[in-house]
Scaffold this active site. Structure first.
Site, PDB file in Angstrom:
ATOM      1  CG  ASP A  77      -2.853   3.217   6.904  1.00  0.00           C
ATOM      2  OD1 ASP A  77      -2.782   2.748   5.757  1.00  0.00           O
ATOM      3  OD2 ASP A  77      -3.637   4.122   7.225  1.00  0.00           O
TER       4      ASP A  77
ATOM      5  CB  SER B  30       4.447   5.248   4.602  1.00  0.00           C
ATOM      6  OG  SER B  30       4.816   6.286   5.492  1.00  0.00           O
TER       7      SER B  30
ATOM      8  CG  HIS C  90      -0.788   6.365   4.623  1.00  0.00           C
ATOM      9  ND1 HIS C  90      -2.161   6.217   4.668  1.00  0.00           N
ATOM     10  CD2 HIS C  90      -0.481   7.357   5.498  1.00  0.00           C
ATOM     11  CE1 HIS C  90      -2.666   7.066   5.550  1.00  0.00           C
ATOM     12  NE2 HIS C  90      -1.673   7.762   6.066  1.00  0.00           N
TER      13      HIS C  90
ATOM     14  CG  ASN D 159      -1.778   1.222   1.345  1.00  0.00           C
ATOM     15  OD1 ASN D 159      -2.425   1.600   0.364  1.00  0.00           O
ATOM     16  ND2 ASN D 159      -1.832   1.866   2.511  1.00  0.00           N
TER      17      ASN D 159
HETATM   18  C1  GAR Z   1      -2.627   8.912  -2.959  1.00  0.00           C
HETATM   19  O1  GAR Z   1      -2.091  10.103  -2.484  1.00  0.00           O
HETATM   20  C2  GAR Z   1      -2.450   7.801  -1.939  1.00  0.00           C
HETATM   21  O2  GAR Z   1      -1.314   7.933  -1.154  1.00  0.00           O
HETATM   22  C3  GAR Z   1      -3.689   7.977  -1.110  1.00  0.00           C
HETATM   23  O3  GAR Z   1      -4.708   8.265  -2.022  1.00  0.00           O
HETATM   24  C4  GAR Z   1      -4.144   9.009  -3.111  1.00  0.00           C
HETATM   25  C5  GAR Z   1      -4.647   8.410  -4.400  1.00  0.00           C
HETATM   26  O4  GAR Z   1      -4.321   9.245  -5.484  1.00  0.00           O
HETATM   27  N1  GAR Z   1      -3.945   6.790  -0.329  1.00  0.00           N
HETATM   28  C6  GAR Z   1      -4.456   6.846   0.907  1.00  0.00           C
HETATM   29  O5  GAR Z   1      -4.758   7.887   1.442  1.00  0.00           O
HETATM   30  C7  GAR Z   1      -4.631   5.493   1.569  1.00  0.00           C
HETATM   31  N2  GAR Z   1      -4.843   5.642   2.976  1.00  0.00           N
HETATM   32  P1  GAR Z   1      -4.485   8.731  -6.976  1.00  0.00           P
HETATM   33  O6  GAR Z   1      -5.896   8.181  -7.126  1.00  0.00           O
HETATM   34  O7  GAR Z   1      -4.273   9.966  -7.819  1.00  0.00           O
HETATM   35  O8  GAR Z   1      -3.435   7.689  -7.223  1.00  0.00           O
END
Ligand code: GAR
Length: 204
Positions: A155, A146, A114, A112
């Site tokens: 997480d 992360s 984060h 994942n």
């Molecule tokens: C990313 O910033 C990722 O780190 C976050 O969602 C966004 C997705 O962006 N993930 C989380 O917050 C998970 N807890 P994207 O759809 O443009 O790839």
């Protein structure tokens, strides 16, 4: 000719991406492996019918499926994913907790990303801009990303990589989100490539 391409296909790692949002990380991963080879995104799973990542799947001709909570928790999804023989399942902005059935079936194969420096700002409800809002509200001087293995707790799986960025006085949620996305787009594909190389070395 035929033998060479058949051999290459055997060495090709399969990546299954889970995503809920616009899919910029999914796109970065697809583009990176189109350039360097060695892996291909074989399936995209989303929990949202209107997620931007599904437009990416359509544009890239990648099979996709959308899941509701019932399907997500059903063993049949494990079987469906297994048909794609993923080396890794990559959570690229996926907002649901991964059920035990999937974590067990793909043990140590799920990673994942984060958008913060875990263990800070992780857990239920901490995703996307909510994370950046909380970081800015706390007056932090730095944030980052992360990349970690996924277990049954939000997480909390072991860390693979973190990258840091400074927070500027004039930062807004959008500005910080953009800087974090830039870090993600650089490090996420390369971390996946690193893990795949490690696995290939073990197998050889
Ligand atoms: C990313 O910033 C990722 O780190 C976050 O969602 C966004 C997705 O962006 N993930 C989380 O917050 C998970 N807890 P994207 O759809 O443009 O790839």
């Amino acid at each position: 000719m035929f033998t060479a391409s058949a051999t290459f296909a055997c060495n090709m790692h399969s990546l299954v991406i889970f995503a809920s949002g616009k899919g910029s990380n999914a796109q970065a991963i697809i583009d990176y492996f189109k350039t360097i080879g060695g892996a291909t995104v074989t399936l995209i799973v989303s929990n949202k019918e209107d997620a931007g990542v599904l437009d990416i799947a359509r544009a890239e001709n990648i099979p996709f499926l959308t899941v509701d909570k019932q399907v997500f928790n059903d063993q049949s999804l494990v079987n469906k994913i297994a048909q794609y023989s993923p080396t890794l399942i990559v959570l690229a902005g996926f907002l649901w907790k991964i059920p035990k059935s999937i974590v067990t079936a793909f043990s140590n194969q799920i990673i994942n990303i984060h958008p913060a420096l875990l263990p800070l700002y992780g857990g239920k409800g901490m995703y996307g801009n909510h994370v950046h809002q909380a970081v800015l509200a706390d007056g932090k001087k730095e944030s980052g990303i992360s990349i970690h293995y996924v277990n049954e707790a939000y997480d909390e799986g072991s860390l693979i990589l973190q990258a840091h960025c400074a927070i500027k006085a004039e930062d807004t949620v959008d500005k910080l989100a953009e800087r974090i996305h830039r870090l993600e787009h650089y490090y996420f594909p390369r971390t996946i490539a690193f893990l795949l190389n490690q696995l290939s070395e073990k197998l050889n």
